[in-house]
Design a protein around this motif. Sequence first.
Motif, short mmCIF file in Angstrom:
data_model
loop_
_atom_site.label_atom_id
_atom_site.label_comp_id
_atom_site.label_asym_id
_atom_site.label_seq_id
_atom_site.Cartn_x
_atom_site.Cartn_y
_atom_site.Cartn_z
N GLY A 121 66.68 67.14 -27.69
CA GLY A 121 65.33 66.59 -27.73
C GLY A 121 65.26 65.27 -26.99
O GLY A 121 66.11 64.94 -26.18
N ALA A 122 64.25 64.49 -27.32
CA ALA A 122 64.03 63.21 -26.65
C ALA A 122 64.68 62.09 -27.45
O ALA A 122 64.01 61.24 -28.01
N GLY A 123 66.00 62.07 -27.50
CA GLY A 123 66.72 61.05 -28.24
C GLY A 123 66.93 59.80 -27.39
O GLY A 123 66.36 59.63 -26.32
N ALA A 124 67.81 58.91 -27.88
CA ALA A 124 68.08 57.66 -27.19
C ALA A 124 68.95 57.85 -25.96
O ALA A 124 69.05 56.98 -25.12
N THR A 125 69.59 59.02 -25.86
CA THR A 125 70.46 59.32 -24.72
C THR A 125 69.91 60.52 -23.97
O THR A 125 69.48 61.49 -24.58
N ILE A 126 69.92 60.44 -22.66
CA ILE A 126 69.55 61.60 -21.84
C ILE A 126 70.82 62.13 -21.20
O ILE A 126 71.79 61.41 -21.02
N VAL A 127 70.82 63.41 -20.89
CA VAL A 127 71.97 64.03 -20.25
C VAL A 127 71.55 64.47 -18.86
O VAL A 127 70.57 65.19 -18.69
N VAL A 128 72.31 64.00 -17.88
CA VAL A 128 72.05 64.31 -16.48
C VAL A 128 73.10 65.32 -16.04
O VAL A 128 74.28 65.15 -16.34
N GLU A 129 72.69 66.35 -15.32
CA GLU A 129 73.64 67.37 -14.91
C GLU A 129 73.65 67.55 -13.40
O GLU A 129 72.62 67.42 -12.75
N GLY A 130 74.81 67.81 -12.87
CA GLY A 130 74.96 68.09 -11.44
C GLY A 130 75.37 66.86 -10.65
O GLY A 130 74.97 65.73 -10.96
N GLU A 131 76.18 67.11 -9.65
CA GLU A 131 76.79 66.03 -8.88
C GLU A 131 75.77 65.11 -8.21
O GLU A 131 75.90 63.89 -8.27
N ILE A 132 74.76 65.66 -7.58
CA ILE A 132 73.78 64.83 -6.86
C ILE A 132 73.06 63.89 -7.82
O ILE A 132 72.98 62.68 -7.60
#
Length: 191
Positions: free
Chosen positions: A24-35
Amino acid sequence: MPSFRVGSVGDPRLRVFAELPGRGAGATIVVEGEIAVVRALASEHPVRTLLITPSCRARMEASIPEEVVVLEAEAALVREVVGFDFHRGCLAAVDRPLPASPAELRERVEAWPAGPRCVVVAEGLAAPANLGAVIRNARAFGADHVLHGGGADPWSRRAIRAAMGLGFSLPVVGCEDLAGAVVAVREALGA
């Protein structure tokens, strides 16, 4: 940089990346992929932890700042941790940017050097991919800021992928009072 080889899905340091599809929209976001991850690492956004395969790490090593915790794992373990067939080589846990008040936004704008400015306003876009496309295009056309209010989360996995991580190199500002933020920006720009 703190670096650890991870061999078990039960490692508590992986918790932030677990069950990625349902985050969900927590305090941490997860970014995926090298670029997108490289763009996050090069930005002012605090990247806390990387989960990365050995081959991806070899390509990205020079881009990883000393303070970032690196968790290295085989691709099969990464797929097991995130819960789907993940092939992008790396994930990053990043602190979620906080929304800005009209007063905070006005201060930012007043600090800009003199000259013409372009601020894109995205109100109520429901689809994360559409908001990501707006961010990507705003960056391509040299916008100074993207203001958004309501609708999709610009820091959702889908929005970040659609924006190709360009929200990390372009200020994307969430506004609880979007109308007030637009007025504040116009006044600060003397428009």
